[in-house]
Motif scaffolding. Structure first.
Motif, PDB file in Angstrom:
ATOM      1  N   ALA A   1       0.834  -1.206   0.000  1.00 35.76           N
ATOM      2  CA  ALA A   1       0.000   0.000   0.000  1.00 35.76           C
ATOM      3  C   ALA A   1       0.865   1.251   0.000  1.00 35.76           C
ATOM      4  O   ALA A   1       0.617   2.202  -0.761  1.00 35.76           O
ATOM      5  CB  ALA A   1      -0.925  -0.002   1.224  1.00 35.76           C
ATOM      6  N   ARG A   2       1.903   1.249   0.823  1.00 35.10           N
ATOM      7  CA  ARG A   2       2.786   2.418   0.916  1.00 35.10           C
ATOM      8  C   ARG A   2       3.460   2.701  -0.428  1.00 35.10           C
ATOM      9  O   ARG A   2       3.558   3.846  -0.854  1.00 35.10           O
ATOM     10  CB  ARG A   2       3.831   2.179   2.005  1.00 35.10           C
ATOM     11  CG  ARG A   2       4.673   3.410   2.336  1.00 35.10           C
ATOM     12  CD  ARG A   2       5.612   3.109   3.484  1.00 35.10           C
ATOM     13  NE  ARG A   2       4.869   2.747   4.684  1.00 35.10           N
ATOM     14  CZ  ARG A   2       5.021   1.617   5.359  1.00 35.10           C
ATOM     15  NH1 ARG A   2       5.908   0.723   4.965  1.00 35.10           N
ATOM     16  NH2 ARG A   2       4.290   1.364   6.429  1.00 35.10           N
ATOM     17  N   GLU A   3       3.875   1.650  -1.101  1.00 36.22           N
ATOM     18  CA  GLU A   3       4.526   1.854  -2.396  1.00 36.22           C
ATOM     19  C   GLU A   3       3.554   2.449  -3.411  1.00 36.22           C
ATOM     20  O   GLU A   3       3.890   3.395  -4.141  1.00 36.22           O
ATOM     21  CB  GLU A   3       5.088   0.538  -2.934  1.00 36.22           C
ATOM     22  CG  GLU A   3       5.715   0.709  -4.313  1.00 36.22           C
ATOM     23  CD  GLU A   3       6.291  -0.577  -4.887  1.00 36.22           C
ATOM     24  OE1 GLU A   3       6.632  -0.575  -6.084  1.00 36.22           O
ATOM     25  OE2 GLU A   3       6.394  -1.582  -4.140  1.00 36.22           O
ATOM     26  N   LEU A   4       2.335   1.902  -3.466  1.00 37.23           N
ATOM     27  CA  LEU A   4       1.367   2.393  -4.438  1.00 37.23           C
ATOM     28  C   LEU A   4       0.911   3.812  -4.111  1.00 37.23           C
ATOM     29  O   LEU A   4       0.677   4.615  -5.017  1.00 37.23           O
ATOM     30  CB  LEU A   4       0.171   1.443  -4.514  1.00 37.23           C
ATOM     31  CG  LEU A   4       0.488   0.044  -5.069  1.00 37.23           C
ATOM     32  CD1 LEU A   4      -0.748  -0.833  -5.030  1.00 37.23           C
ATOM     33  CD2 LEU A   4       1.040   0.133  -6.490  1.00 37.23           C
TER      34      LEU A   4
ATOM     35  N   LEU B   1      -1.646  11.290   1.703  1.00 40.07           N
ATOM     36  CA  LEU B   1      -0.760  11.923   2.689  1.00 40.07           C
ATOM     37  C   LEU B   1      -1.080  11.457   4.102  1.00 40.07           C
ATOM     38  O   LEU B   1      -0.185  11.296   4.932  1.00 40.07           O
ATOM     39  CB  LEU B   1      -0.881  13.445   2.612  1.00 40.07           C
ATOM     40  CG  LEU B   1      -0.170  14.164   1.460  1.00 40.07           C
ATOM     41  CD1 LEU B   1      -0.374  15.666   1.583  1.00 40.07           C
ATOM     42  CD2 LEU B   1       1.325  13.833   1.421  1.00 40.07           C
ATOM     43  N   SER B   2      -2.377  11.230   4.385  1.00 40.60           N
ATOM     44  CA  SER B   2      -2.766  10.795   5.734  1.00 40.60           C
ATOM     45  C   SER B   2      -2.269   9.391   6.043  1.00 40.60           C
ATOM     46  O   SER B   2      -2.170   9.006   7.217  1.00 40.60           O
ATOM     47  CB  SER B   2      -4.292  10.853   5.889  1.00 40.60           C
ATOM     48  OG  SER B   2      -4.935   9.763   5.222  1.00 40.60           O
ATOM     49  N   LEU B   3      -1.945   8.617   5.016  1.00 43.55           N
ATOM     50  CA  LEU B   3      -1.496   7.237   5.197  1.00 43.55           C
ATOM     51  C   LEU B   3       0.014   7.074   5.077  1.00 43.55           C
ATOM     52  O   LEU B   3       0.556   6.019   5.425  1.00 43.55           O
ATOM     53  CB  LEU B   3      -2.168   6.334   4.147  1.00 43.55           C
ATOM     54  CG  LEU B   3      -3.694   6.233   4.189  1.00 43.55           C
ATOM     55  CD1 LEU B   3      -4.197   5.448   2.984  1.00 43.55           C
ATOM     56  CD2 LEU B   3      -4.179   5.587   5.483  1.00 43.55           C
ATOM     57  N   LEU B   4       0.691   8.106   4.593  1.00 41.68           N
ATOM     58  CA  LEU B   4       2.118   7.990   4.281  1.00 41.68           C
ATOM     59  C   LEU B   4       2.969   8.482   5.453  1.00 41.68           C
ATOM     60  O   LEU B   4       2.764   9.581   5.963  1.00 41.68           O
ATOM     61  CB  LEU B   4       2.425   8.827   3.039  1.00 41.68           C
ATOM     62  CG  LEU B   4       3.586   8.393   2.143  1.00 41.68           C
ATOM     63  CD1 LEU B   4       3.397   6.973   1.645  1.00 41.68           C
ATOM     64  CD2 LEU B   4       3.713   9.355   0.969  1.00 41.68           C
ATOM     65  N   PRO B   5       3.941   7.687   5.910  1.00 43.58           N
ATOM     66  CA  PRO B   5       4.842   8.136   6.982  1.00 43.58           C
ATOM     67  C   PRO B   5       5.618   9.388   6.577  1.00 43.58           C
ATOM     68  O   PRO B   5       5.891   9.614   5.395  1.00 43.58           O
ATOM     69  CB  PRO B   5       5.792   6.944   7.167  1.00 43.58           C
ATOM     70  CG  PRO B   5       5.044   5.768   6.638  1.00 43.58           C
ATOM     71  CD  PRO B   5       4.213   6.295   5.504  1.00 43.58           C
ATOM     72  N   GLU B   6       6.004  10.192   7.557  1.00 39.41           N
ATOM     73  CA  GLU B   6       6.664  11.472   7.323  1.00 39.41           C
ATOM     74  C   GLU B   6       7.932  11.325   6.480  1.00 39.41           C
ATOM     75  O   GLU B   6       8.233  12.175   5.635  1.00 39.41           O
ATOM     76  CB  GLU B   6       7.003  12.141   8.660  1.00 39.41           C
ATOM     77  CG  GLU B   6       7.582  13.533   8.535  1.00 39.41           C
ATOM     78  CD  GLU B   6       6.624  14.526   7.900  1.00 39.41           C
ATOM     79  OE1 GLU B   6       7.110  15.428   7.195  1.00 39.41           O
ATOM     80  OE2 GLU B   6       5.405  14.391   8.102  1.00 39.41           O
TER      81      GLU B   6
END
Length: 611
Positions: free
Chosen positions: A523-526, A588-593
């Protein structure tokens, strides 16, 4: 502004992009408090143009622009403008204050501001009839009780806006997609709501649900959009999810609102989806099926030229003569009638257009609609078991229990496995009820069961492997696989919902689906790939945020049959595009800083996610 454009807008499109600014003009001198700042970056120079455009909008003669504004990190700038500017610019109301903006566009065909009002909306009829006395160009039409396909065809030459909810003497607001899409759309609105809730626009998100419920109550369905020619057409069902998410986010819970909204959603499920043509008794599953007659009137002139020419040749007349005689009924053709049933149906599905649905849409128990209706059943189960433990009375007087909806969902899950799951291909595929054959078209919609939560862990593992192999591209998830496009495209026309294009709703649903099953890395990659595409294009092209992207080439320059809405503006984009804005906020709400910092630096996805 004039000096800036003269120096850097070399192609004269009133924007400063990476296609402008020759090498010997890669900076701009800015004097502030005696200091000189050198801007050696097209992104910074275009940001300056945008800030000047904002100032110009407000007719300010002088303005202090901070260096921080010009050099604002890209992700922060995009997100801030979505939150503080774009949502407001996309908000509409159908009332005295908002009518000119929505009823004065080129879709009206004439000088009238025509508003159609449901026969049983006494509040709306009274409001618009009174308004008509003060607005001579306003034509108010009260719809008949029984809205038939024949009636809708009869008003095609008098198109108008369909009224939405009037409350306390004002139109209940809603968000439009943007550009030429200047009305409230069915499934767009759900995804826009996700962004609105993230940005704490709770009242506006609730208002969207209220307008959905108004449509079900007075038009019998959630409309494709609130234009007169969409009266027989719905869109992908997301009402239960919208209700559940808005209620969860409400700072102050309004259980009466929840009960009223839930009752209407159950009514929609029963009457729109489980009765009539959208339900197929032979499988117990559902399909999209848009009623209507003739050529869809919202299409651009010449859109059906090829198919109409084919029939014209058979009747030995010109294409224009054939179209005229077909519309008048002088020439009849059952096969062409059926073609347009399929065409309206693929538009109802939201996927207009795709080779997956071409001339077959109304025959398909598609994966997407059945996954979405499974989610309805699970949402009803959850809401009743959580908030109405003693049972819930529907509009028809039936008392529903959580267990009733649990059984419905389990039955649908079994039927989907029977008809839509392919053991050989290890995935869900659309089932053709006419041929009684399962297809093999690889579409992003095949993976909606991940979002709906109906897969087993084993099924999810198989789906994720296929998803990452078949649909992952440099800039996100493609609408279909290249192999399916190569197999099923019958000519060179590029269908906009197919490879190489990617769309916000597909990304958002599949991110959530991956997270549902613990595939956080995938998910993070996509997410990163999609946000990188948006960010890179906004940096390179003066803040452009369009309707869709070519995710294979990670560009907004899309060459499909409808072009790309949201790319035509001067100086600054003022609204982006509805579900694209939402996808950015959601991502953005799901992606780490740490990944947001990489995003600001425009680090390519392949360097961030090395093989």
């Amino acid at each position: 502004m004039a000096d800036l454009l003269a120096g850097y807008d070399t192609d004269g499109d009133k924007r400063i992009t990476k296609d402008d600014a020759p090498a010997n003009k890669d900076y701009f001198l800015l004097s502030t408090k005696g200091d000189t700042v050198i801007l050696r970056n097209t992104y910074y120079i275009s940001n300056l143009l945008q800030e000047l455009a904002i100032a110009n909008d407000s007719a300010q003669e002088n303005l202090l622009i901070s260096l921080r504004q010009i050099q604002e990190p890209p992700a922060e700038r995009i997100s801030r403008r979505i939150k503080t500017q774009f949502w407001d610019d996309l908000t509409r109301t159908i009332d005295e204050a908002g009518l000119d903006r929505i009823a004065g566009d080129d879709k009206m065909h004439d000088t009238q501001q025509r508003v159609y009002v449901p026969f049983d909306d006494a509040v709306g009829i009274a409001y618009f009839k009174e308004l008509q006395t003060r607005k001579p160009k306003l034509e108010v039409v009260v719809l008949p009780e029984n809205i038939t396909a024949e009636y809708v065809r009869s008003i095609n030459e008098k198109p108008g806006i369909l009224s939405l909810k009037i409350e306390d003497g004002k139109g209940v607001p809603f968000v439009v997609p943007g550009g030429r899409f200047n009305e409230m759309y069915g499934w767009d609105s759900y995804f826009e709501n996700i962004g609105l809730l993230i940005d704490h626009r709770y009242d506006l998100a609730k208002a969207m649900v209220d307008n959905f419920c108004y449509q079900v109550k007075h038009y019998g369905k959630i409309l494709n959009a609130n234009r007169s020619y969409y009266l027989t057409r719905t869109q992908p069902p997301f009402l239960s999810s919208a209700i559940r998410e808005v209620y969860h986010a409400m700072p102050a819970k309004d259980k009466e609102w929840l009960a009223e909204s839930l009752a209407i959603a159950i009514h929609e499920y029963n009457t729109v989806w489980m009765q009539g043509n959208r339900y197929t008794p032979q499988t117990g599953l559902n399909r999209y099926y848009a009623d209507g007659l003739g050529i869809p009137p919202e299409t651009e002139p010449g859109h059906f030229k090829e198919i109409l020419q084919e029939y014209a040749d058979k009747h030995h007349v010109t294409e224009i003569e054939f179209e005229t005689k077909y519309k008048s009924g002088e020439i009849k053709s059952a096969s062409l009638d059926r073609y347009f049933v399929h065409d309206r149906t693929l538009r109802e599905s939201g996927h207009d257009t795709s080779w997956r649905l071409d001339n077959v849409a109304a025959d398909l128990n598609s994966v997407d609609v059945n996954a979405l209706l499974y989610k309805y059943e699970k949402d009803f189960e959850f809401l009743i078991s959580t908030y109405f433990k003693d049972g819930f009375k529907g509009l028809d007087g039936t008392t529903y229990t959580a267990n009733f909806w649990h059984e419905k969902a389990e039955t649908r899950k079994l039927l989907m496995r029977k008809y839509l799951w392919d053991d050989k291909l290890q995935g869900f595929f659309d089932y053709n009820v006419k041929t009684q054959q399962r297809g093999d078209f690889m579409s992003a919609t095949n993976f909606f069961p991940l979002w709906a939560g109906l897969c087993t862990k084993d099924e999810a593992a198989k789906l994720v492997t296929i998803l990452m192999h078949e649909l992952k591209a440099e800039g996100g998830i493609t609408g279909s696989s290249k192999a399916s496009l190569d197999k099923y495209a019958i000519n060179g026309v590029q269908r906009q919902w197919d490879y190489p294009n990617g769309w916000a709703p597909h990304q958002m649903l599949l991110w959530k689906g991956l997270i549902n099953y613990g595939y956080d890395n995938e998910a993070r990659e996509l997410i990163y790939r999609w946000l990188w595409t948006i960010t890179k294009n906004a940096v390179d092209y003066n803040g452009t945020i369009p309707e869709k992207y070519d995710v294979v080439n990670a560009t907004h320059k899309v060459y499909a049959e409808y072009g790309n809405v949201g790319t035509d503006f001067a100086y600054i984009t003022r609204s982006g595009f509805g579900w694209m804005n939402a996808s950015y906020q959601y991502g953005l709400s799901l992606l780490p800083e740490e990944y947001i910092k990489k995003l600001d630096a425009l680090e390519s996805p392949d360097s961030v996610f090395e093989k």
